[in-house]
Design a protein around this motif. Sequence first.
Motif, PDB file in Angstrom:
ATOM      1  N   LEU A  23      12.913  -0.168  -4.019  1.00 48.74           N
ATOM      2  CA  LEU A  23      11.975  -0.806  -3.095  1.00 48.74           C
ATOM      3  C   LEU A  23      12.401  -0.586  -1.649  1.00 48.74           C
ATOM      4  O   LEU A  23      11.565  -0.310  -0.776  1.00 48.74           O
ATOM      5  CB  LEU A  23      11.878  -2.299  -3.393  1.00 48.74           C
ATOM      6  CG  LEU A  23      11.158  -2.693  -4.685  1.00 48.74           C
ATOM      7  CD1 LEU A  23      11.234  -4.199  -4.896  1.00 48.74           C
ATOM      8  CD2 LEU A  23       9.709  -2.240  -4.678  1.00 48.74           C
ATOM      9  N   GLN A  26      11.477   2.727   0.045  1.00 44.26           N
ATOM     10  CA  GLN A  26      10.090   2.965   0.463  1.00 44.26           C
ATOM     11  C   GLN A  26       9.701   2.177   1.708  1.00 44.26           C
ATOM     12  O   GLN A  26       8.522   2.067   2.033  1.00 44.26           O
ATOM     13  CB  GLN A  26       9.150   2.621  -0.686  1.00 44.26           C
ATOM     14  CG  GLN A  26       9.300   3.543  -1.894  1.00 44.26           C
ATOM     15  CD  GLN A  26       8.985   4.983  -1.559  1.00 44.26           C
ATOM     16  OE1 GLN A  26       7.847   5.327  -1.226  1.00 44.26           O
ATOM     17  NE2 GLN A  26       9.991   5.846  -1.644  1.00 44.26           N
ATOM     18  N   THR A  27      10.679   1.618   2.409  1.00 42.21           N
ATOM     19  CA  THR A  27      10.404   0.940   3.670  1.00 42.21           C
ATOM     20  C   THR A  27      11.463   1.312   4.695  1.00 42.21           C
ATOM     21  O   THR A  27      12.618   1.561   4.342  1.00 42.21           O
ATOM     22  CB  THR A  27      10.370  -0.589   3.489  1.00 42.21           C
ATOM     23  OG1 THR A  27      10.197  -1.209   4.768  1.00 42.21           O
ATOM     24  CG2 THR A  27      11.659  -1.103   2.859  1.00 42.21           C
ATOM     25  N   VAL A  63       9.689  -1.440 -10.110  1.00 42.25           N
ATOM     26  CA  VAL A  63       8.970  -1.645  -8.848  1.00 42.25           C
ATOM     27  C   VAL A  63       7.522  -2.107  -8.976  1.00 42.25           C
ATOM     28  O   VAL A  63       6.961  -2.619  -8.001  1.00 42.25           O
ATOM     29  CB  VAL A  63       8.956  -0.320  -8.029  1.00 42.25           C
ATOM     30  CG1 VAL A  63      10.360   0.091  -7.599  1.00 42.25           C
ATOM     31  CG2 VAL A  63       8.290   0.807  -8.823  1.00 42.25           C
ATOM     32  N   ALA A  66       5.888  -5.251  -7.451  1.00 41.34           N
ATOM     33  CA  ALA A  66       5.916  -5.318  -5.985  1.00 41.34           C
ATOM     34  C   ALA A  66       5.065  -4.229  -5.360  1.00 41.34           C
ATOM     35  O   ALA A  66       4.397  -4.455  -4.350  1.00 41.34           O
ATOM     36  CB  ALA A  66       7.350  -5.197  -5.477  1.00 41.34           C
ATOM     37  N   ASP A  67       5.093  -3.043  -5.957  1.00 39.77           N
ATOM     38  CA  ASP A  67       4.429  -1.886  -5.342  1.00 39.77           C
ATOM     39  C   ASP A  67       3.965  -0.915  -6.422  1.00 39.77           C
ATOM     40  O   ASP A  67       4.646   0.051  -6.739  1.00 39.77           O
ATOM     41  CB  ASP A  67       5.399  -1.189  -4.381  1.00 39.77           C
ATOM     42  CG  ASP A  67       4.749  -0.026  -3.648  1.00 39.77           C
ATOM     43  OD1 ASP A  67       3.512   0.108  -3.715  1.00 39.77           O
ATOM     44  OD2 ASP A  67       5.478   0.754  -3.007  1.00 39.77           O
ATOM     45  N   SER A  70       4.185   2.854  -5.779  1.00 38.72           N
ATOM     46  CA  SER A  70       5.493   3.479  -5.571  1.00 38.72           C
ATOM     47  C   SER A  70       5.651   4.729  -6.431  1.00 38.72           C
ATOM     48  O   SER A  70       5.154   4.788  -7.565  1.00 38.72           O
ATOM     49  CB  SER A  70       6.601   2.480  -5.926  1.00 38.72           C
ATOM     50  OG  SER A  70       7.862   3.120  -6.006  1.00 38.72           O
ATOM     51  N   VAL A 406      12.034  -7.888 -10.129  1.00 45.58           N
ATOM     52  CA  VAL A 406      11.281  -7.286  -9.023  1.00 45.58           C
ATOM     53  C   VAL A 406      10.890  -8.375  -8.021  1.00 45.58           C
ATOM     54  O   VAL A 406      11.013  -8.190  -6.806  1.00 45.58           O
ATOM     55  CB  VAL A 406      10.031  -6.559  -9.555  1.00 45.58           C
ATOM     56  CG1 VAL A 406       9.249  -5.930  -8.408  1.00 45.58           C
ATOM     57  CG2 VAL A 406      10.421  -5.503 -10.572  1.00 45.58           C
ATOM     58  N   ASN A 409      13.862  -9.198  -5.956  1.00 48.72           N
ATOM     59  CA  ASN A 409      14.132  -8.187  -4.932  1.00 48.72           C
ATOM     60  C   ASN A 409      13.145  -8.271  -3.770  1.00 48.72           C
ATOM     61  O   ASN A 409      13.503  -7.974  -2.625  1.00 48.72           O
ATOM     62  CB  ASN A 409      14.107  -6.794  -5.567  1.00 48.72           C
ATOM     63  CG  ASN A 409      15.294  -6.554  -6.474  1.00 48.72           C
ATOM     64  OD1 ASN A 409      16.338  -7.190  -6.328  1.00 48.72           O
ATOM     65  ND2 ASN A 409      15.157  -5.653  -7.427  1.00 48.72           N
ATOM     66  N   VAL A 410      11.913  -8.670  -4.054  1.00 47.85           N
ATOM     67  CA  VAL A 410      10.933  -8.896  -2.988  1.00 47.85           C
ATOM     68  C   VAL A 410      11.425 -10.002  -2.055  1.00 47.85           C
ATOM     69  O   VAL A 410      11.363  -9.871  -0.823  1.00 47.85           O
ATOM     70  CB  VAL A 410       9.555  -9.250  -3.580  1.00 47.85           C
ATOM     71  CG1 VAL A 410       8.625  -9.828  -2.501  1.00 47.85           C
ATOM     72  CG2 VAL A 410       8.916  -8.021  -4.212  1.00 47.85           C
ATOM     73  N   TYR A 422       6.856  -6.822   1.219  1.00 45.52           N
ATOM     74  CA  TYR A 422       6.164  -6.759  -0.068  1.00 45.52           C
ATOM     75  C   TYR A 422       5.565  -8.117  -0.371  1.00 45.52           C
ATOM     76  O   TYR A 422       6.180  -9.157  -0.089  1.00 45.52           O
ATOM     77  CB  TYR A 422       7.140  -6.360  -1.182  1.00 45.52           C
ATOM     78  CG  TYR A 422       7.624  -4.933  -1.090  1.00 45.52           C
ATOM     79  CD1 TYR A 422       6.787  -3.875  -1.412  1.00 45.52           C
ATOM     80  CD2 TYR A 422       8.928  -4.645  -0.674  1.00 45.52           C
ATOM     81  CE1 TYR A 422       7.235  -2.562  -1.322  1.00 45.52           C
ATOM     82  CE2 TYR A 422       9.378  -3.342  -0.586  1.00 45.52           C
ATOM     83  CZ  TYR A 422       8.524  -2.304  -0.915  1.00 45.52           C
ATOM     84  OH  TYR A 422       8.968  -1.004  -0.830  1.00 45.52           O
TER      85      TYR A 422
END
Length: 439
Positions: A23, A26-27, A63, A66-67, A70, A406, A409-410, A422
């Motif tokens: 995650l 990707q940011t 992931v 959250a996304d 991804s 997940v 982690n967000v 996210y």
Amino acid sequence: MAKEIKDIIGIGIGPFNLGLAALADQTDEVDGLFFEQTIEFNWHPGMLIEKMDLQVPFLADLVTFADPKSPYTFINYLHEHNRMFPFFFHRHFEIPRQEFNHYMQWVAKQVDGLHFGHTVIDVIDHNEEKTPHYEVIVEETTTGERKHYRSRHVVMGTGNEPIVLDGMDRLPNEDVLHTSRYLFQKDQLLKSRHVAVIGSGQSALEVFLDLLEEQERSDMKVTLLTRSGGLFQLDTAKFAQEMFTPDYVDYFHSLSFDQRKEALSTLDPLRKGIAPDTLTRLYTKLYHRTTAMEDSRVLIQPMTEIKGIEASEKGGYDLQCRQWQEEYDYTYHADKVVFATGYKPHLPSWFMDRYKDEVEWEADQMYKVSRDYQLEFKDGRDHHFFTLTNLVHSHGAGATNLGLSVHRNVHIINTIAGREVYKNQKDTTFQTFSMKHPK
């Protein structure tokens, strides 16, 4: 020492920290490094038994919650490996554990900032400096070279370690072993005349079933001894599964410590049961094997507590057993023994040495953790020490659930970034858990 101060350093690369790294990758708002002592990613290699599936659906990947866009989703893994049509025709929501491990290895090879073969040996708190941070000391496995890195925040994902019976460490580990090493010793187990499996959860049943399916010799016996009152099924009902949602984690974390302990006992059917498919496979196997006659090569004995083990003078091992309901003590002999006795959180020695007196504790070995997964320090701080390890007492049965990892982690990424990078899923249940904060 590296002059640059990273946003985050992850200690350990299991599924939880790997998902966090995927995650963060990707940011642009969270820059991190992750270190793992093993030389490559491999998830419970001793228990990657063929034909055994995950207990959660494939959407609970690293992931997707959250996304879903991804590049590291399980669906994209299938697409990249030309498996979309086979998966579509397979029509299973749960996926083989071996395939999930291969998926995570595929992700690990693509994400930047992952360093395998590197052991974190110390984390020093620089709380008094102008920019408070942690100094992470890492030792390369092959060369012994030590390097120093700096980070505003750290995430401890050191996982679990096997729970073993007292005295097991004095016995040959090729004869008396934990399920975490099952596949490494499977060939030798199948050559013995009598294997006893100890445990009542999913791992015990998987090992027992695998041995039965591989049991070809007529002189080989396989025994299952369980402390529980029987082989009980995991509660997979839809409303029961709502306990693995962010909404329930919010509710659980808001309870007092004593209330959380009581709540955990009511959630045992969600935490300690056996997958229905595994029980069905075992019963079907036993049914077919006993069509013509009783099969004396198989024994399943519930309500049996193992009090001790010792080498026998006649070879093999004697288990000191107690049928706790009848209060009957007896000795049971086997050539080899596999313990499915579960795991306990692994807290590194450096953590206990440096931070035991710095953080708040709720009970022995149970530190106090914020809703956003930060250890609560006595002095308060803005450079956070997050933990993915030892969270059942603070965040409930879902602390080890892949789907909720997940969500965890967000929380961590959004806290570090200071904004919602996210989306944090809310109002995802039909049940309302709290009367203080109703929907």
